[in-house]
Design an enzyme around this catalytic site. Sequence first.
Site, mmCIF file in Angstrom:
data_model
loop_
_atom_site.group_PDB
_atom_site.id
_atom_site.type_symbol
_atom_site.label_atom_id
_atom_site.label_comp_id
_atom_site.label_asym_id
_atom_site.label_seq_id
_atom_site.Cartn_x
_atom_site.Cartn_y
_atom_site.Cartn_z
ATOM 1 N N CYS A 65 0.862 -1.188 0.000
ATOM 2 C CA CYS A 65 0.000 0.000 0.000
ATOM 3 C C CYS A 65 0.895 1.234 0.000
ATOM 4 O O CYS A 65 1.908 1.257 0.691
ATOM 5 C CB CYS A 65 -0.867 0.041 1.258
ATOM 6 S SG CYS A 65 -1.980 -1.352 1.425
ATOM 7 N N GLU A 66 0.505 2.253 -0.764
ATOM 8 C CA GLU A 66 1.262 3.502 -0.749
ATOM 9 C C GLU A 66 1.133 4.185 0.603
ATOM 10 O O GLU A 66 2.088 4.727 1.131
ATOM 11 C CB GLU A 66 0.761 4.448 -1.850
ATOM 12 C CG GLU A 66 1.358 4.139 -3.197
ATOM 13 C CD GLU A 66 0.972 5.152 -4.259
ATOM 14 O OE1 GLU A 66 0.477 6.247 -3.918
ATOM 15 O OE2 GLU A 66 1.169 4.839 -5.436
#
Length: 136
Positions: A51-52
């Site tokens: 996930c960013e």
Amino acid sequence: MSLSAPAQQALQAFAQCQAWEQRARLLMQWGEQLEPLDHADKTEANRVHGCESRVWLVADQVEGQWRFKASSDARLLRGLLALLLVRVQGLPSTQLAELDLRDWFTQLGLARQLSPSRSNGLHAVLLRMAQLTGPG
């Protein structure tokens, strides 16, 4: 796969939204309802990679059913996580593994707003759920 009552409520709520602005507002509201994670749960071991934004996920088995709690620093992602959780709570791991994320967010009218990185992040969360609930 039948939907739980909370998942049906989510579908009904989002079906009433005409415009993206309404959906975005509703998404934020869902994110605010996300059960908060204890600070002690926000550890590297509970962090979802892929996930960013930073996302944490914990799973507990209660009477044979999996219950998840998740959190993120990003407001929009918290809303998406809340909608993911409402869809997966109580599912056996076999159904978790078969869940079509894109279909769920399409039903909610949110698929077009899922950027590739958000979509990948949510898939990483789902994958992590499957790892946590899977055998061994």
